[in-house]
Design a protein around this motif. Structure first.
Motif, mmCIF file in Angstrom:
data_model
loop_
_atom_site.group_PDB
_atom_site.id
_atom_site.type_symbol
_atom_site.label_atom_id
_atom_site.label_comp_id
_atom_site.label_asym_id
_atom_site.label_seq_id
_atom_site.Cartn_x
_atom_site.Cartn_y
_atom_site.Cartn_z
ATOM 1 N N GLN A 1 5.280 7.466 -2.692
ATOM 2 C CA GLN A 1 4.911 8.566 -4.278
ATOM 3 C C GLN A 1 3.922 8.118 -5.330
ATOM 4 O O GLN A 1 3.492 7.894 -6.651
ATOM 5 C CB GLN A 1 6.085 9.049 -5.182
ATOM 6 C CG GLN A 1 7.181 9.662 -4.027
ATOM 7 C CD GLN A 1 8.127 10.258 -4.975
ATOM 8 O OE1 GLN A 1 9.365 9.720 -5.333
ATOM 9 N NE2 GLN A 1 8.186 11.575 -5.623
ATOM 10 N N GLU A 2 2.993 7.223 -4.806
ATOM 11 C CA GLU A 2 1.870 7.162 -5.550
ATOM 12 C C GLU A 2 1.074 7.529 -5.742
ATOM 13 O O GLU A 2 0.294 8.271 -7.156
ATOM 14 C CB GLU A 2 1.398 5.564 -4.736
ATOM 15 C CG GLU A 2 -0.474 5.355 -5.728
ATOM 16 C CD GLU A 2 -1.564 5.369 -6.122
ATOM 17 O OE1 GLU A 2 -2.740 5.650 -6.229
ATOM 18 O OE2 GLU A 2 -1.522 7.517 -5.175
ATOM 19 N N GLU A 3 0.396 9.181 -5.065
ATOM 20 C CA GLU A 3 0.286 10.565 -5.524
ATOM 21 C C GLU A 3 0.589 10.994 -7.149
ATOM 22 O O GLU A 3 0.770 12.359 -6.791
ATOM 23 C CB GLU A 3 0.006 10.719 -4.329
ATOM 24 C CG GLU A 3 -0.805 10.847 -2.827
ATOM 25 C CD GLU A 3 -2.390 10.426 -3.388
ATOM 26 O OE1 GLU A 3 -2.557 10.341 -4.723
ATOM 27 O OE2 GLU A 3 -2.445 9.694 -2.359
ATOM 28 N N ASP A 4 2.476 10.648 -6.499
ATOM 29 C CA ASP A 4 2.563 11.549 -8.147
ATOM 30 C C ASP A 4 2.647 9.895 -9.515
ATOM 31 O O ASP A 4 4.363 9.953 -9.326
ATOM 32 C CB ASP A 4 4.548 11.979 -7.444
ATOM 33 C CG ASP A 4 3.937 12.951 -6.344
ATOM 34 O OD1 ASP A 4 3.841 14.076 -6.689
ATOM 35 O OD2 ASP A 4 5.015 12.932 -5.700
ATOM 36 N N THR B 1 -3.591 -2.618 -1.756
ATOM 37 C CA THR B 1 -4.910 -2.215 -1.047
ATOM 38 C C THR B 1 -4.746 -0.482 -1.734
ATOM 39 O O THR B 1 -4.087 0.185 -0.703
ATOM 40 C CB THR B 1 -4.435 -2.570 -0.022
ATOM 41 O OG1 THR B 1 -3.542 -2.418 0.667
ATOM 42 C CG2 THR B 1 -4.747 -4.338 0.457
ATOM 43 N N ASP B 2 -5.449 0.594 -1.727
ATOM 44 C CA ASP B 2 -5.803 1.918 -1.418
ATOM 45 C C ASP B 2 -7.462 2.652 -1.353
ATOM 46 O O ASP B 2 -8.208 1.402 -1.869
ATOM 47 C CB ASP B 2 -5.812 2.083 -3.289
ATOM 48 C CG ASP B 2 -5.088 3.796 -2.764
ATOM 49 O OD1 ASP B 2 -5.235 4.251 -1.535
ATOM 50 O OD2 ASP B 2 -4.331 4.680 -3.808
ATOM 51 N N LEU B 3 -7.430 2.517 0.240
ATOM 52 C CA LEU B 3 -8.748 3.345 0.232
ATOM 53 C C LEU B 3 -9.973 2.307 0.689
ATOM 54 O O LEU B 3 -10.052 1.267 -0.251
ATOM 55 C CB LEU B 3 -8.853 4.029 -0.985
ATOM 56 C CG LEU B 3 -9.166 5.483 -1.894
ATOM 57 C CD1 LEU B 3 -8.809 5.665 -3.174
ATOM 58 C CD2 LEU B 3 -9.528 6.531 -0.840
ATOM 59 N N ALA C 1 1.358 -0.969 0.007
ATOM 60 C CA ALA C 1 -0.020 -0.061 0.002
ATOM 61 C C ALA C 1 0.875 1.714 -0.193
ATOM 62 O O ALA C 1 2.262 1.620 0.531
ATOM 63 C CB ALA C 1 -0.673 0.260 0.909
ATOM 64 N N HIS C 2 0.479 2.340 -0.485
ATOM 65 C CA HIS C 2 1.433 3.969 -0.292
ATOM 66 C C HIS C 2 0.848 4.384 0.508
ATOM 67 O O HIS C 2 0.110 4.662 1.163
ATOM 68 C CB HIS C 2 0.916 4.455 -2.032
ATOM 69 C CG HIS C 2 -0.138 5.100 -1.392
ATOM 70 N ND1 HIS C 2 -0.439 7.002 -0.978
ATOM 71 C CD2 HIS C 2 -1.259 4.485 -2.290
ATOM 72 C CE1 HIS C 2 -1.775 7.152 -1.007
ATOM 73 N NE2 HIS C 2 -2.621 6.452 -1.955
ATOM 74 N N TYR C 3 2.219 5.018 1.078
ATOM 75 C CA TYR C 3 2.437 5.617 2.345
ATOM 76 C C TYR C 3 2.170 7.546 2.597
ATOM 77 O O TYR C 3 1.924 7.718 3.432
ATOM 78 C CB TYR C 3 2.926 5.473 3.637
ATOM 79 C CG TYR C 3 4.305 5.264 2.881
ATOM 80 C CD1 TYR C 3 5.212 4.727 1.886
ATOM 81 C CD2 TYR C 3 4.910 7.051 2.787
ATOM 82 C CE1 TYR C 3 6.773 5.140 1.777
ATOM 83 C CE2 TYR C 3 6.250 7.165 2.984
ATOM 84 C CZ TYR C 3 7.428 6.204 2.341
ATOM 85 O OH TYR C 3 8.095 6.591 1.871
ATOM 86 N N ILE D 1 -7.891 7.820 5.595
ATOM 87 C CA ILE D 1 -8.370 6.984 4.493
ATOM 88 C C ILE D 1 -7.089 6.561 2.670
ATOM 89 O O ILE D 1 -7.176 4.721 2.895
ATOM 90 C CB ILE D 1 -9.562 7.289 4.502
ATOM 91 C CG1 ILE D 1 -10.456 6.874 5.535
ATOM 92 C CG2 ILE D 1 -10.661 6.225 3.224
ATOM 93 C CD1 ILE D 1 -11.897 6.986 5.306
ATOM 94 N N ASP D 2 -6.825 7.325 2.276
ATOM 95 C CA ASP D 2 -6.080 7.389 1.397
ATOM 96 C C ASP D 2 -4.699 7.294 2.252
ATOM 97 O O ASP D 2 -4.499 9.277 1.533
ATOM 98 C CB ASP D 2 -6.350 8.140 -0.037
ATOM 99 C CG ASP D 2 -5.570 8.146 -1.099
ATOM 100 O OD1 ASP D 2 -4.890 7.163 -1.177
ATOM 101 O OD2 ASP D 2 -5.487 9.554 -1.967
ATOM 102 N N ASN D 3 -3.562 6.963 2.210
ATOM 103 C CA ASN D 3 -3.927 5.706 2.544
ATOM 104 C C ASN D 3 -3.224 5.261 3.811
ATOM 105 O O ASN D 3 -2.851 3.798 3.620
ATOM 106 C CB ASN D 3 -3.451 4.944 1.234
ATOM 107 C CG ASN D 3 -3.338 3.584 1.018
ATOM 108 O OD1 ASN D 3 -4.515 3.024 1.522
ATOM 109 N ND2 ASN D 3 -2.840 2.845 0.215
ATOM 110 N N ALA D 4 -3.327 5.747 4.648
ATOM 111 C CA ALA D 4 -3.018 5.002 6.230
ATOM 112 C C ALA D 4 -3.896 4.060 5.931
ATOM 113 O O ALA D 4 -2.881 3.052 6.732
ATOM 114 C CB ALA D 4 -2.938 6.295 7.327
HETATM 115 ZN ZN ZN Z 1 -4.281 6.142 -2.822
#
Ligand code: ZN
Length: 300
Positions: free
Chosen positions: A167-170, A195-197, A122-124, A134-137
């Motif tokens: 850096q999933e958000e990038d 897993t995300d959200l 999962a991305h941190y 939730i996104d994405n702890a």
């Molecule tokens: Zn996410």
């Protein structure tokens, strides 16, 4: 200068952070709450630092350090996968420097010799200005609890890799670097589960969405979800770290809230994506689903 600040913070945090897990706690629910609380600034880290977002490079470094310590606290050998990626063109690269980041991972080895690896992660990182609960702890907490339970199994017929992507958000830079690395290393990857959200369930039906699952994964998840009474929706496309692995030809599956039916967090990428919006019962239910799948992959 920025690097110096990061280095100093590393030293400060590294010397003072103790472990993310409440001592003696075996119940994964409270463990997950603590992890989400500390990643989102609901609780300070042991150093006193309050992580209100995980977007800037020094914030991501602090989060990565905390996650490394958290994995160590459950007996895993956490490691850093540091990557450097060039910018789109040479001029941008010279002006802004290459992109650097850190994925945190740990291998949970097979108890019976195997060269197969099941990757779950999962991305941190978070969007700027958003605590990213939730996104994405939520996804990080899911994987953390699954890793802990997998490590406690007496028998594992495959190796497992838990990974927290940067850096999933990038544009999924972190997971792409990790996928590339796995490919270059020539690892025999059985499957990749991202897993995300996974923290919103307003209608209380516990439903989970599976995006672009490989056929063998789809049937496994469906069978176990049916046993647990969890409704499943299958969708196509790739909107998270699964994209990086799909593009490189891995067998993947992405696990998330119910976007298909509109039962998903309205706080995504906003300052309101905070600890108190996380439905921990739903997180726990979805964690159980993923864990039961992993357990089956460990036993068969
Ligand atoms: Zn996410």
């Amino acid at each position: 200068m920025k690097n110096l600040v990061v280095l100093l913070l590393f030293v400060l945090v590294g010397s003072q952070v103790t472990l993310g897990q409440t001592p003696g706690t075996r119940h994964t629910g409270s463990m997950q709450k603590e992890l989400v609380a500390k990643l989102t600034g609901h609780l300070p880290l042991e150093s006193g630092f309050v992580l209100t977002q995980r977007s800037k490079s020094f914030e991501r470094a602090i989060a990565a350090q905390y996650l490394e310590e958290s994995l160590k606290s459950i007996g895993l050998q956490a490691r850093k996968h540091q990557y450097t990626v060039s910018n789109i063109n040479l001029i941008v690269d010279m002006m802004f420097h290459p992109i650097e980041g850190t994925n945190i991972y740990a291998i949970i080895p097979a108890t019976n010799a195997s060269d197969e690896y099941v990757v779950f992660g999962a991305h941190y990182d978070s969007e700027p200005g958003s605590p990213g609960a939730i996104d994405n702890a939520s996804g990080v907490a899911l994987c953390y609890a699954v890793a802990k339970q997998l490590a406690e199994l007496q028998v594992r017929n495959r190796n497992f890799v838990v990974v927290f992507f940067d850096q999933e958000e990038d544009d999924e830079i972190g997971s792409r670097a990790f996928a590339q690395w796995a490919k270059e290393e020539g690892r025999n990857v059985h499957s990749v589960h991202t897993t995300d959200l996974v923290g919103w369930d307003n209608n209380g039906n516990r439903a989970v969405e599976l995006q672009s699952p490989a056929a063998m994964l789809e049937s496994t998840y469906k069978a176990i979800a049916e046993r647990l009474g969890i409704p499943i929706h299958i969708t196509t496309g790739a909107s998270s770290d699964n994209k990086s692995f799909l593009e490189m030809g891995f067998d993947t599956i992405a696990i998330s809230e119910e976007w298909f039916n509109g039962d998903h967090t309205p706080h995504i990428h906003k300052p309101t994506d905070v600890y108190s919006t996380v439905n921990f019962e739903y997180l726990s239910s979805t964690t159980e689903l993923v864990y039961e799948v992993m357990k089956q992959l460990a036993e068969n």
